[in-house]
Design a protein around this motif. Structure first.
Motif, PDB file in Angstrom:
ATOM      1  N   VAL A  60      51.274   0.300   8.488  1.00 58.02           N
ATOM      2  CA  VAL A  60      50.448   0.581   9.694  1.00 58.02           C
ATOM      3  C   VAL A  60      49.283  -0.252   9.557  1.00 58.02           C
ATOM      4  CG1 VAL A  60      49.044   2.197   8.094  1.00 58.02           C
ATOM      5  CG2 VAL A  60      48.712   2.040  10.500  1.00 58.02           C
ATOM      6  N   SER A  61      49.018  -0.974  10.498  1.00 54.68           N
ATOM      7  CA  SER A  61      48.005  -2.268  10.742  1.00 54.68           C
ATOM      8  C   SER A  61      46.532  -1.616  10.054  1.00 54.68           C
ATOM      9  CB  SER A  61      47.940  -3.033  11.783  1.00 54.68           C
ATOM     10  OG  SER A  61      47.401  -1.946  12.806  1.00 54.68           O
ATOM     11  N   LEU A  62      45.826  -2.366   9.747  1.00 55.68           N
ATOM     12  CA  LEU A  62      44.214  -2.187   9.293  1.00 55.68           C
ATOM     13  C   LEU A  62      43.640  -1.412  10.718  1.00 55.68           C
ATOM     14  CD1 LEU A  62      41.954  -2.007   7.475  1.00 55.68           C
ATOM     15  CD2 LEU A  62      41.405  -4.447   8.232  1.00 55.68           C
ATOM     16  N   LYS A  63      43.951  -2.107  11.725  1.00 53.68           N
ATOM     17  CA  LYS A  63      43.322  -1.731  13.176  1.00 53.68           C
ATOM     18  C   LYS A  63      43.800  -0.383  13.359  1.00 53.68           C
ATOM     19  CE  LYS A  63      42.938  -2.805  18.015  1.00 53.68           C
ATOM     20  NZ  LYS A  63      43.319  -3.939  18.990  1.00 53.68           N
ATOM     21  N   GLY A  64      45.082  -0.255  13.269  1.00 59.64           N
ATOM     22  CA  GLY A  64      45.669   1.252  13.678  1.00 59.64           C
ATOM     23  C   GLY A  64      45.111   2.367  12.640  1.00 59.64           C
ATOM     24  N   PHE A  65      44.943   1.944  11.235  1.00 59.57           N
ATOM     25  CA  PHE A  65      44.439   2.860  10.310  1.00 59.57           C
ATOM     26  C   PHE A  65      42.810   3.255  10.728  1.00 59.57           C
ATOM     27  CE2 PHE A  65      41.863   3.546   6.657  1.00 59.57           C
ATOM     28  CZ  PHE A  65      42.338   4.662   6.161  1.00 59.57           C
ATOM     29  N   THR A  66      42.163   2.182  10.916  1.00 67.59           N
ATOM     30  CA  THR A  66      40.648   2.340  11.231  1.00 67.59           C
ATOM     31  C   THR A  66      40.541   3.264  12.394  1.00 67.59           C
ATOM     32  OG1 THR A  66      40.379   0.215  10.120  1.00 67.59           O
ATOM     33  CG2 THR A  66      38.522   1.261  11.606  1.00 67.59           C
ATOM     34  N   VAL A  67      41.237   2.962  13.556  1.00 68.09           N
ATOM     35  CA  VAL A  67      41.026   3.644  15.064  1.00 68.09           C
ATOM     36  C   VAL A  67      41.438   5.341  14.669  1.00 68.09           C
ATOM     37  CG1 VAL A  67      41.991   4.009  17.289  1.00 68.09           C
ATOM     38  CG2 VAL A  67      41.373   1.764  16.431  1.00 68.09           C
ATOM     39  N   VAL A  68      42.510   5.693  13.962  1.00 66.02           N
ATOM     40  CA  VAL A  68      43.090   6.735  13.739  1.00 66.02           C
ATOM     41  C   VAL A  68      42.243   7.522  12.825  1.00 66.02           C
ATOM     42  CG1 VAL A  68      44.905   8.198  12.715  1.00 66.02           C
ATOM     43  CG2 VAL A  68      45.406   6.495  14.384  1.00 66.02           C
ATOM     44  N   CYS A  69      41.482   6.942  11.725  1.00 67.64           N
ATOM     45  CA  CYS A  69      40.914   7.447  10.912  1.00 67.64           C
ATOM     46  C   CYS A  69      39.541   7.815  11.463  1.00 67.64           C
ATOM     47  CB  CYS A  69      40.558   6.652   9.622  1.00 67.64           C
ATOM     48  SG  CYS A  69      39.622   7.473   8.197  1.00 67.64           S
ATOM     49  N   PHE A  70      39.051   6.858  12.281  1.00 67.73           N
ATOM     50  CA  PHE A  70      37.515   7.173  12.907  1.00 67.73           C
ATOM     51  C   PHE A  70      37.353   8.282  13.915  1.00 67.73           C
ATOM     52  CE2 PHE A  70      34.496   6.058  16.057  1.00 67.73           C
ATOM     53  CZ  PHE A  70      33.583   6.082  15.488  1.00 67.73           C
ATOM     54  N   LEU A  71      38.540   8.312  14.629  1.00 70.08           N
ATOM     55  CA  LEU A  71      38.696   9.387  15.724  1.00 70.08           C
ATOM     56  C   LEU A  71      38.917  10.565  15.189  1.00 70.08           C
ATOM     57  CD1 LEU A  71      40.390   7.296  18.513  1.00 70.08           C
ATOM     58  CD2 LEU A  71      38.015   7.670  18.242  1.00 70.08           C
ATOM     59  N   GLY A  72      39.875  10.696  14.310  1.00 67.55           N
ATOM     60  CA  GLY A  72      40.327  11.977  13.632  1.00 67.55           C
ATOM     61  C   GLY A  72      39.275  12.579  13.046  1.00 67.55           C
ATOM     62  N   ARG A  73      38.244  11.798  12.357  1.00 68.45           N
ATOM     63  CA  ARG A  73      37.233  12.313  11.568  1.00 68.45           C
ATOM     64  C   ARG A  73      35.962  12.711  12.390  1.00 68.45           C
ATOM     65  NH1 ARG A  73      37.183  12.050   5.985  1.00 68.45           N
ATOM     66  NH2 ARG A  73      38.823  10.844   4.983  1.00 68.45           N
ATOM     67  N   ILE A  74      35.963  12.428  13.659  1.00 72.60           N
ATOM     68  CA  ILE A  74      34.797  12.504  14.298  1.00 72.60           C
ATOM     69  C   ILE A  74      34.435  14.346  14.614  1.00 72.60           C
ATOM     70  CG2 ILE A  74      33.542  12.444  16.710  1.00 72.60           C
ATOM     71  CD1 ILE A  74      34.467   9.497  16.807  1.00 72.60           C
ATOM     72  N   PRO A  75      35.572  14.998  15.022  1.00 77.31           N
ATOM     73  CA  PRO A  75      34.940  16.386  15.456  1.00 77.31           C
ATOM     74  C   PRO A  75      34.704  17.049  14.074  1.00 77.31           C
ATOM     75  CG  PRO A  75      37.148  15.689  16.293  1.00 77.31           C
ATOM     76  CD  PRO A  75      36.602  14.753  15.260  1.00 77.31           C
ATOM     77  N   GLY A  76      35.163  16.882  12.996  1.00 79.46           N
ATOM     78  CA  GLY A  76      34.949  17.818  11.915  1.00 79.46           C
ATOM     79  C   GLY A  76      33.600  17.393  11.173  1.00 79.46           C
ATOM     80  N   THR A  77      33.339  16.229  11.215  1.00 79.84           N
ATOM     81  CA  THR A  77      32.083  15.557  10.630  1.00 79.84           C
ATOM     82  C   THR A  77      30.896  15.791  11.467  1.00 79.84           C
ATOM     83  OG1 THR A  77      33.402  13.630   9.633  1.00 79.84           O
ATOM     84  CG2 THR A  77      30.826  13.492   9.735  1.00 79.84           C
TER      85      THR A  77
END
Length: 201
Positions: free
Chosen positions: A135-152
């Motif tokens: 997985v690319s750094l860009k892909g990881f960053t986007v998925v991690c960022f969006l996935g963490r928003i609701p719970g955080t």
């Protein structure tokens, strides 16, 4: 630990005043501690996420918490990527690694996004495991960022409400979290079933 929380509660106004008087220093320190929590996981992320809202307020606490989470996540990702041989030997037979690998190769980043959304899923470990995936750094960053928003955001909001000490607000937010959690439990099996399902069938 309970006595420590009582002391924190009694001193909460003084702490927020200090934070307001030292917004940069306080913010940087929290971001550092949050990032460290992600990398070495001395505390559950739910705890630091809650205290972000409790100490800094809902919105500012959310922003600081996300900043720390992303810094820590990116560092974890790079650690796994650059020390891949050493770390891979440790995790290659791990049940959670095999599960993440299976989901990744079936559903790609969509599956990883859902794993970040899952309450209780070890997201800090997921950062390392994705370092083993193509997985690319860009892909990881986007998925991690969006996935963490609701719970955080939810944790930060909860901490802010508890700081206010208004019984009605605390009850309302608690009931909301309970309802959301119950809904998640109801659909959890369906989501897991979809993730486990072979898309070619």
């Amino acid at each position: 630990m309970f006595e420590d929380f009582i002391n924190l509660w009694d001193s909460r106004e003084e702490i927020r005043v200090f934070v307001k008087n030292h917004p940069i220093a306080g913010g940087i320190l929290f971001v550092f501690l949050q990032a460290l929590q992600v990398i070495i996981a001395p505390l559950p992320g739910e705890v630091t996420g809650f205290f972000a809202g409790f100490l800094f307020g809902g919105i500012y606490g959310f922003m600081l918490s996300m900043a720390g989470l992303m810094v820590g996540s990116l560092i974890s990702f790079y650690i796994a990527r650059f020390l891949r041989k050493k770390f891979f030997k440790k995790y290659r037979q791990s049940p959670i690694y095999l599960k993440v690998k299976k989901i990744f190769y079936k559903h790609g980043l969509t599956g990883m996004f859902l794993l970040y959304l899952f309450p209780g899923f070890p997201k800090d470990l997921l950062n390392y495991l994705l370092g083993f995936m193509p997985v690319s750094l860009k892909g990881f960053t986007v998925v991690c960022f969006l996935g963490r928003i609701p719970g955080t955001f939810a944790l930060s909001l909860q901490g802010d409400v508890v700081y206010g000490g208004h019984p009605q607000s605390i009850i309302l937010v608690t009931l909301t979290f309970v309802i959301v959690f119950l809904i998640f439990l109801l659909i959890k099996k369906r989501i897991e079933g979809w993730l486990e399902k072979d898309p070619t069938t």
